[in-house]
Design a protein around this motif. Structure first.
Motif, PDB file in Angstrom:
ATOM      1  N   GLN A 176       0.868  -1.079  -0.064  1.00 35.95           N
ATOM      2  CA  GLN A 176      -0.074   0.018   0.063  1.00 35.95           C
ATOM      3  C   GLN A 176       0.900   1.281   0.115  1.00 35.95           C
ATOM      4  O   GLN A 176       2.104   1.163   0.494  1.00 35.95           O
ATOM      5  CB  GLN A 176      -0.916  -0.031   1.187  1.00 35.95           C
ATOM      6  N   ALA A 177       0.477   2.267  -0.363  1.00 37.22           N
ATOM      7  CA  ALA A 177       0.964   3.604  -0.514  1.00 37.22           C
ATOM      8  C   ALA A 177       1.478   3.828   1.030  1.00 37.22           C
ATOM      9  O   ALA A 177       0.778   3.806   1.907  1.00 37.22           O
ATOM     10  CB  ALA A 177       0.173   4.733  -0.853  1.00 37.22           C
ATOM     11  N   GLY A 178       2.633   4.449   1.314  1.00 35.42           N
ATOM     12  CA  GLY A 178       3.075   4.787   2.624  1.00 35.42           C
ATOM     13  C   GLY A 178       3.817   3.334   3.153  1.00 35.42           C
ATOM     14  O   GLY A 178       4.505   3.853   4.214  1.00 35.42           O
ATOM     15  N   ASP A 179       3.754   2.293   2.818  1.00 34.61           N
ATOM     16  CA  ASP A 179       4.299   1.171   3.180  1.00 34.61           C
ATOM     17  C   ASP A 179       5.912   1.115   2.842  1.00 34.61           C
ATOM     18  O   ASP A 179       6.352   2.132   2.232  1.00 34.61           O
ATOM     19  CB  ASP A 179       3.889  -0.090   2.759  1.00 34.61           C
ATOM     20  N   GLN A 218      17.651  -9.717 -13.285  1.00 36.22           N
ATOM     21  CA  GLN A 218      16.436  -9.862 -13.923  1.00 36.22           C
ATOM     22  C   GLN A 218      15.235  -8.926 -13.714  1.00 36.22           C
ATOM     23  O   GLN A 218      14.333  -8.601 -14.520  1.00 36.22           O
ATOM     24  CB  GLN A 218      15.987 -11.363 -13.972  1.00 36.22           C
ATOM     25  N   GLY A 219      15.464  -8.435 -12.388  1.00 38.36           N
ATOM     26  CA  GLY A 219      14.276  -7.518 -12.133  1.00 38.36           C
ATOM     27  C   GLY A 219      13.427  -8.184 -10.974  1.00 38.36           C
ATOM     28  O   GLY A 219      13.405  -9.189 -11.085  1.00 38.36           O
ATOM     29  N   THR A 220      12.901  -7.337 -10.100  1.00 35.52           N
ATOM     30  CA  THR A 220      11.745  -7.691  -9.043  1.00 35.52           C
ATOM     31  C   THR A 220      10.689  -6.576  -9.239  1.00 35.52           C
ATOM     32  O   THR A 220      10.965  -5.410  -9.264  1.00 35.52           O
ATOM     33  CB  THR A 220      12.600  -7.781  -7.855  1.00 35.52           C
ATOM     34  N   GLN A 221       9.391  -6.804  -9.129  1.00 36.49           N
ATOM     35  CA  GLN A 221       8.506  -6.234  -9.503  1.00 36.49           C
ATOM     36  C   GLN A 221       8.040  -5.644  -8.186  1.00 36.49           C
ATOM     37  O   GLN A 221       8.027  -6.180  -7.027  1.00 36.49           O
ATOM     38  CB  GLN A 221       7.209  -6.804  -9.879  1.00 36.49           C
ATOM     39  N   VAL A 222       7.814  -4.346  -8.119  1.00 39.63           N
ATOM     40  CA  VAL A 222       7.456  -3.568  -6.843  1.00 39.63           C
ATOM     41  C   VAL A 222       5.877  -2.925  -7.549  1.00 39.63           C
ATOM     42  O   VAL A 222       6.163  -1.837  -8.457  1.00 39.63           O
ATOM     43  CB  VAL A 222       8.106  -2.494  -6.422  1.00 39.63           C
ATOM     44  N   THR A 223       4.737  -3.143  -6.855  1.00 38.56           N
ATOM     45  CA  THR A 223       3.693  -2.421  -7.092  1.00 38.56           C
ATOM     46  C   THR A 223       2.988  -1.957  -5.910  1.00 38.56           C
ATOM     47  O   THR A 223       3.032  -2.346  -4.789  1.00 38.56           O
ATOM     48  CB  THR A 223       2.538  -3.600  -7.693  1.00 38.56           C
ATOM     49  N   VAL A 224       2.659  -0.575  -5.992  1.00 41.68           N
ATOM     50  CA  VAL A 224       2.427   0.242  -4.863  1.00 41.68           C
ATOM     51  C   VAL A 224       0.868   0.600  -5.231  1.00 41.68           C
ATOM     52  O   VAL A 224       0.591   1.439  -6.366  1.00 41.68           O
ATOM     53  CB  VAL A 224       3.139   1.454  -4.690  1.00 41.68           C
ATOM     54  N   SER A 225      -0.056   0.109  -4.431  1.00 43.90           N
ATOM     55  CA  SER A 225      -1.339   0.524  -4.674  1.00 43.90           C
ATOM     56  C   SER A 225      -1.853   1.790  -3.788  1.00 43.90           C
ATOM     57  O   SER A 225      -1.551   1.874  -2.704  1.00 43.90           O
ATOM     58  CB  SER A 225      -2.426  -0.745  -4.247  1.00 43.90           C
ATOM     59  N   SER A 226      -2.700   2.440  -4.481  1.00 40.85           N
ATOM     60  CA  SER A 226      -2.940   3.939  -3.536  1.00 40.85           C
ATOM     61  C   SER A 226      -4.457   3.813  -3.002  1.00 40.85           C
ATOM     62  O   SER A 226      -4.960   2.787  -3.129  1.00 40.85           O
ATOM     63  CB  SER A 226      -2.882   5.169  -4.534  1.00 40.85           C
TER      64      SER A 226
END
Length: 126
Positions: free
Chosen positions: A11-14, A118-126
Motif C-alpha cells: 500500500q502507499a506509505g508502506d 532480471q528485475g523484481t516487481q514492486v507494485t504500490v497501490s494507492s
C-alpha cells in the motif's frame, strides 16, 4: 550473475527492502546501482553506491525515502524503500559497473553498467 528479490504488492506509505545478490563473482570491486522501469517507460536511474559504500547518489524522486547500501561480506546490495508512492511502481533492477577507476563518480546512465539482474516487481497501490 545478479539476482534481485524482495519486491511485492504494498500500500502507499508502506516500506519494502530489495536485495541483490551476486553469485559467481564478488561485487566488492564494483560500483553498484538500482534502476527501475515502469510500464511503457524507459529504465530510470534510482540510486548508486561506491565500492566500499562510502559514496551514494540518488534520483531526486527518491531522495529522502530510499536508502541504498551494501554488505560486501554477503555479496549483497540493498535498496530500502520507505513511504512508497504509486509512482514508485516499476520493475527494479540492480546493476554493476565493472570498470575499474581510482575515483568514484556516480554514473546515472544505464549504459555505464555492465551486469544486470532480471528485475523484481514492486507494485504500490494507492
Amino acid at each position: 550473475r545478479l539476482e534481485e528479490s524482495g519486491g511485492g504488492l504494498v500500500q502507499a506509505g508502506d516500506s519494502l527492502k530489495l536485495s541483490c545478490v551476486g553469485s559467481g563473482r564478488t561485487i566488492a570491486d564494483w560500483s553498484m546501482a538500482w534502476f527501475r522501469q515502469a510500464p511503457g517507460k524507459e529504465r530510470d536511474f534510482v540510486a548508486t553506491i561506491s565500492w566500499g559504500g562510502g559514496g551514494t547518489h540518488y534520483a531526486d524522486s527518491v531522495k529522502g525515502r530510499f536508502t541504498i547500501s551494501r554488505d560486501n561480506a554477503k555479496n549483497t546490495l540493498y535498496l530500502e524503500m520507505k513511504n512508497l508512492k504509486s509512482e514508485d511502481t516499476a520493475v527494479y533492477f540492480c546493476a554493476a559497473d565493472a570498470e575499474g577507476s581510482s575515483e568514484w563518480i556516480p554514473r546515472l546512465n544505464e549504459y555505464a553498467y555492465d551486469y544486470w539482474g532480471q528485475g523484481t516487481q514492486v507494485t504500490v497501490s494507492s
